[in-house]
Write an enzyme that holds these catalytic residues in place. Structure first.
Site, short mmCIF file in Angstrom:
data_model
loop_
_atom_site.label_atom_id
_atom_site.label_comp_id
_atom_site.label_asym_id
_atom_site.label_seq_id
_atom_site.Cartn_x
_atom_site.Cartn_y
_atom_site.Cartn_z
N ARG A 181 44.39 67.28 26.04
CA ARG A 181 44.52 68.03 27.29
C ARG A 181 45.55 67.36 28.20
NH1 ARG A 181 39.27 68.75 30.35
NH2 ARG A 181 40.53 70.25 31.53
N CYS A 240 40.87 63.75 36.83
CA CYS A 240 40.43 64.36 35.58
C CYS A 240 40.70 65.85 35.68
CB CYS A 240 38.96 64.04 35.30
SG CYS A 240 37.84 64.57 36.61
#
Length: 281
Positions: A181, A240
């Site tokens: 990701r 994040c």
């Protein structure tokens, strides 16, 4: 910020058996199914644990630009804090079933607003069950208390500071998402893949052993030493997808005596909501 604190399941069992005053919170959650954690709680949890919901208790409403788990205002957090029956000098113990990723969000929000005695249960609910300790399906509620005036969030970085940092380079972003990701591959939670320019990557799962418990302090220290390469902790800002697992990396750095880092709570889901902000892949 005060240092991180882990509690083992046998230590928690002793506290419960001796009726030592603690506030126990079940933080289980699922980013895809927001009610799955609560359903798991209703099926069985540690006796005395109150369920805390990452969307409803540890985040505020979304507007499409402020990320998937926007940080509540201080006044809203003070109301939640009181409604959960928390007072400043109580020992709070948080657990989940995902290696502490959701418990760490509660830990950080409490610590950042001045609540000092907070622990995460090492290994979470699985470790508790593996010891054969009792579980219950009876929901626990706590009476609300008078609101406490909490200190403003410490170690919090807002999006404008991250934008300015692209030029000023006052800090380094540490991204807690999985490596694919981070590189803009296999993005399933946010509409845009990639990372903030200049960020470095350490998936929060790298803080855990294969049994879902935190690695030893020595191992964490060695790994963060190698990752940071001499950068001071005060110049690290955790990020994040939505501000959840960023807290896990911060907690792990605190365990490893790398103290004083910060959290960009809006994280990638806020950053990528504005197409004018640059993205690296």
């Amino acid at each position: 910020m005060s240092g991180a604190s882990l509690i083992e399941v046998d230590q928690l069992k002793d506290l419960l058996d001796t009726k030592t005053p603690i506030l126990l919170f079940d933080c289980r959650f699922d980013l895809v199914d927001s009610e799955a954690g609560y359903q798991s709680y209703l099926e069985g949890h540690i006796p005395g644990a109150v369920y805390i919901h990452s969307d409803k208790d540890l985040a505020t409403s979304k507007n499409g630009k402020n990320g998937r788990h926007p940080l509540p205002s201080l006044s809203a957090w003070e109301k939640t804090y009181a409604n959960l029956g928390i007072t400043p000098h109580q020992h709070v113990v948080a657990y989940d079933n995902q290696g502490g990723m959701y418990a760490a969000r509660l830990w950080w929000m409490l610590q950042a607003t001045g609540h000092q005695h907070v622990s995460i249960l090492n290994g979470g609910f699985s470790a508790w069950k593996n010891f054969g300790f009792p579980v219950t399906d009876s929901e626990t509620f706590r009476q609300p208390v008078a609101e406490t005036k909490l200190q403003p969030y410490k170690n919090l970085v807002l999006v404008d500071a991250v934008v300015n940092n692209l030029k000023n380079k006052n800090f380094t972003i540490l991204d807690a998402r999985a490596n694919d990701r981070f590189h803009g591959e296999n993005e399933v939670l946010d509409p845009v893949g990639g990372h903030i320019p200049g960020a470095i990557n350490r998936c929060f799962k790298d803080n855990l052993d294969g049994d879902g418990k935190f690695k030893s302090i020595e191992a964490l220290r060695q790994e963060f030493d190698a990752l940071l390469g001499g950068l001071p902790s005060s110049e690290i800002v955790h990020q994040c997808g939505s501000g959840i697992t960023a807290c896990h990396n911060l907690f792990s750095m605190e365990l490893a005596n790398h103290s004083g880092s910060s959290v960009y709570a809006g994280s990638w889901s806020e950053w990528c909501a504005d197409p004018t902000r640059p993205i690296e892949k």
